[in-house]
Design a protein around this motif. Sequence first.
Motif, PDB file in Angstrom:
ATOM      1  N   VAL A 178       0.809  -1.213   0.000  1.00  0.00           N
ATOM      2  CA  VAL A 178       0.000   0.000   0.000  1.00  0.00           C
ATOM      3  C   VAL A 178       0.845   1.266   0.000  1.00  0.00           C
ATOM      4  O   VAL A 178       1.797   1.406   0.770  1.00  0.00           O
ATOM      5  CB  VAL A 178      -0.946   0.019   1.217  1.00  0.00           C
ATOM      6  CG1 VAL A 178      -1.744   1.325   1.263  1.00  0.00           C
ATOM      7  CG2 VAL A 178      -1.903  -1.173   1.161  1.00  0.00           C
ATOM      8  N   GLU A 179       0.456   2.201  -0.885  1.00  0.00           N
ATOM      9  CA  GLU A 179       0.889   3.592  -0.827  1.00  0.00           C
ATOM     10  C   GLU A 179      -0.350   4.405  -0.472  1.00  0.00           C
ATOM     11  O   GLU A 179      -1.347   4.374  -1.194  1.00  0.00           O
ATOM     12  CB  GLU A 179       1.465   4.073  -2.156  1.00  0.00           C
ATOM     13  CG  GLU A 179       1.853   5.540  -2.118  1.00  0.00           C
ATOM     14  CD  GLU A 179       2.441   6.054  -3.425  1.00  0.00           C
ATOM     15  OE1 GLU A 179       2.888   7.211  -3.439  1.00  0.00           O
ATOM     16  OE2 GLU A 179       2.441   5.302  -4.431  1.00  0.00           O
ATOM     17  N   ASP A 180      -0.294   5.155   0.599  1.00  0.00           N
ATOM     18  CA  ASP A 180      -1.467   5.823   1.137  1.00  0.00           C
ATOM     19  C   ASP A 180      -1.785   7.101   0.366  1.00  0.00           C
ATOM     20  O   ASP A 180      -1.190   8.149   0.592  1.00  0.00           O
ATOM     21  CB  ASP A 180      -1.251   6.140   2.618  1.00  0.00           C
ATOM     22  CG  ASP A 180      -2.534   6.524   3.332  1.00  0.00           C
ATOM     23  OD1 ASP A 180      -3.508   6.884   2.646  1.00  0.00           O
ATOM     24  OD2 ASP A 180      -2.554   6.465   4.572  1.00  0.00           O
ATOM     25  N   ALA A 181      -2.776   7.024  -0.527  1.00  0.00           N
ATOM     26  CA  ALA A 181      -3.163   8.179  -1.341  1.00  0.00           C
ATOM     27  C   ALA A 181      -3.756   9.303  -0.501  1.00  0.00           C
ATOM     28  O   ALA A 181      -3.699  10.472  -0.894  1.00  0.00           O
ATOM     29  CB  ALA A 181      -4.174   7.754  -2.404  1.00  0.00           C
ATOM     30  N   TYR A 182      -4.339   8.953   0.631  1.00  0.00           N
ATOM     31  CA  TYR A 182      -4.977   9.962   1.479  1.00  0.00           C
ATOM     32  C   TYR A 182      -3.976  10.794   2.280  1.00  0.00           C
ATOM     33  O   TYR A 182      -4.342  11.813   2.856  1.00  0.00           O
ATOM     34  CB  TYR A 182      -5.933   9.290   2.463  1.00  0.00           C
ATOM     35  CG  TYR A 182      -7.244   8.836   1.886  1.00  0.00           C
ATOM     36  CD1 TYR A 182      -7.527   8.924   0.519  1.00  0.00           C
ATOM     37  CD2 TYR A 182      -8.226   8.300   2.716  1.00  0.00           C
ATOM     38  CE1 TYR A 182      -8.737   8.498   0.001  1.00  0.00           C
ATOM     39  CE2 TYR A 182      -9.449   7.876   2.207  1.00  0.00           C
ATOM     40  CZ  TYR A 182      -9.692   7.971   0.855  1.00  0.00           C
ATOM     41  OH  TYR A 182     -10.906   7.553   0.355  1.00  0.00           O
ATOM     42  N   ALA A 183      -2.724  10.355   2.347  1.00  0.00           N
ATOM     43  CA  ALA A 183      -1.770  10.977   3.259  1.00  0.00           C
ATOM     44  C   ALA A 183      -1.121  12.242   2.718  1.00  0.00           C
ATOM     45  O   ALA A 183      -0.790  13.150   3.486  1.00  0.00           O
ATOM     46  CB  ALA A 183      -0.680   9.970   3.620  1.00  0.00           C
ATOM     47  N   TYR A 184      -0.915  12.332   1.400  1.00  0.00           N
ATOM     48  CA  TYR A 184      -0.081  13.393   0.850  1.00  0.00           C
ATOM     49  C   TYR A 184      -0.642  14.796   1.088  1.00  0.00           C
ATOM     50  O   TYR A 184       0.105  15.722   1.412  1.00  0.00           O
ATOM     51  CB  TYR A 184       0.143  13.169  -0.647  1.00  0.00           C
ATOM     52  CG  TYR A 184       1.046  11.996  -0.932  1.00  0.00           C
ATOM     53  CD1 TYR A 184       2.425  12.103  -0.793  1.00  0.00           C
ATOM     54  CD2 TYR A 184       0.522  10.767  -1.325  1.00  0.00           C
ATOM     55  CE1 TYR A 184       3.254  11.029  -1.037  1.00  0.00           C
ATOM     56  CE2 TYR A 184       1.339   9.686  -1.569  1.00  0.00           C
ATOM     57  CZ  TYR A 184       2.712   9.821  -1.430  1.00  0.00           C
ATOM     58  OH  TYR A 184       3.524   8.739  -1.660  1.00  0.00           O
ATOM     59  N   GLY A 185      -1.942  14.961   0.916  1.00  0.00           N
ATOM     60  CA  GLY A 185      -2.536  16.282   1.132  1.00  0.00           C
ATOM     61  C   GLY A 185      -2.336  16.789   2.547  1.00  0.00           C
ATOM     62  O   GLY A 185      -1.777  17.874   2.762  1.00  0.00           O
ATOM     63  N   PRO A 186      -2.785  16.031   3.571  1.00  0.00           N
ATOM     64  CA  PRO A 186      -2.565  16.471   4.946  1.00  0.00           C
ATOM     65  C   PRO A 186      -1.099  16.675   5.294  1.00  0.00           C
ATOM     66  O   PRO A 186      -0.745  17.630   5.990  1.00  0.00           O
ATOM     67  CB  PRO A 186      -3.173  15.333   5.771  1.00  0.00           C
ATOM     68  CG  PRO A 186      -4.207  14.737   4.887  1.00  0.00           C
ATOM     69  CD  PRO A 186      -3.647  14.838   3.496  1.00  0.00           C
ATOM     70  N   MET A 187      -0.222  15.803   4.805  1.00  0.00           N
ATOM     71  CA  MET A 187       1.199  15.930   5.132  1.00  0.00           C
ATOM     72  C   MET A 187       1.800  17.179   4.495  1.00  0.00           C
ATOM     73  O   MET A 187       2.586  17.901   5.130  1.00  0.00           O
ATOM     74  CB  MET A 187       1.955  14.681   4.685  1.00  0.00           C
ATOM     75  CG  MET A 187       1.573  13.429   5.469  1.00  0.00           C
ATOM     76  SD  MET A 187       2.299  11.918   4.809  1.00  0.00           S
ATOM     77  CE  MET A 187       3.987  12.065   5.418  1.00  0.00           C
ATOM     78  N   ALA A 188       1.449  17.452   3.237  1.00  0.00           N
ATOM     79  CA  ALA A 188       1.976  18.640   2.561  1.00  0.00           C
ATOM     80  C   ALA A 188       1.534  19.909   3.276  1.00  0.00           C
ATOM     81  O   ALA A 188       2.350  20.824   3.516  1.00  0.00           O
ATOM     82  CB  ALA A 188       1.513  18.665   1.103  1.00  0.00           C
TER      83      ALA A 188
END
Length: 391
Positions: A312-322
């Motif tokens: 798994v690569e978490d697609a939901y993570a990038y927005g909040p992390m950025a």
Amino acid sequence: MRKILCMAMAIMTITSLSACGNSGTAANAGADASTSKSAQTTAKDGSESGSGSGSESAAGNASDDSGLIVYTQKTMNQYFHVALQQKVEEAITAAGYQPEVANCNNDSTLQNDQMQNFISKHPKAIIANTVDSDALNDAANAAVAAGIPVVMVDNPASTAVVDCSIKFDNLKCGEMAAERIVEALEAKYGSPKGRVVNVYGAMSSECWRLRKDGFDAVMDKYPEIEKIEVPGEGERSKSQEALTNVIAKYDKEIDAVHCPSDDPGLGCAEAMQIAGMWHPVGDEDHVIFVTGDGEPDAVRFLQDGYYDAIIVEDAYAYGPMAVDMLVQYIFKGEPVPTSGTYTNEDFYWKTAEFMDGETGPILQVPPYALDSSNVNEDGHWGVAALKAEGK
């Protein structure tokens, strides 16, 4: 199987540039994409000084009254990127800023033009997911020179030094996929042997290059495994055609198939179905099948017993992390850490690592294996998307 392309086209017709709030879309599933109160950074000694890379004086050079944060998107033809974009937009909006998105449809020349247009607007920040890791370097450098903070997500630039790159451990992803196949071959034959087909992605993408490198590094340790490599270019139709040709050439004598990403992996699944090779795990005719990313359609196949594993690569993570990096550090004029950990309880993986890189600070999202033992647990983005759609 849902019509992913239809959904993507529908989303692209939305005139508003803020996140879509309609039910049944990727944006509505899973954790809240705002700058999470559960996101914490634990820096090791010396990390607060950062690397001095990127737009060091971005807080002073960027337009202080600009509420615009822009995102350049590589494609909307895959569910993963539809979900990623929506979470970026949600996170920007939740942090009190205005999102604007440009989708280049996998055209690196168009993406450069869109970046130049963004620079002319002098936004608060640019978030970028590059089509070609080499092609966006000049535009990213131009943005930094203009004092605009730049955060790369998913597929980073290859040489441009930016404020932060939030990237996935793609090398480890490829290694883990190969290890899962080796384990399954050992269970089948008593030792690691058999014929394995790797339908690899486009080599212009650093992500897919690294996944192939990791996969090859593990497979090369086992001389009794015959590895067949065919280019699928990360496209569903091309991946289906590539595997169909291999199936014909070897008269269906295949033990395992790997595709590094779920959307092209669905093309491989279709090729196996048409060839009469689609059997559940445990069936004597089952072909070992491992993919990457964790998209909902792939998760459904895993739940139904046809996939062995998804890395798994978490697609939901990038927005909040950025947005976390922008709000916690960059907008305050502080460098992003280059060591230590980032923790976000909203995500299944919980903890990511800061590190220093040639292109500036890196926050690396870890891969993990999704299989029959944990597929119904909370926290997986693909599972959350299925639940949001009532599936």
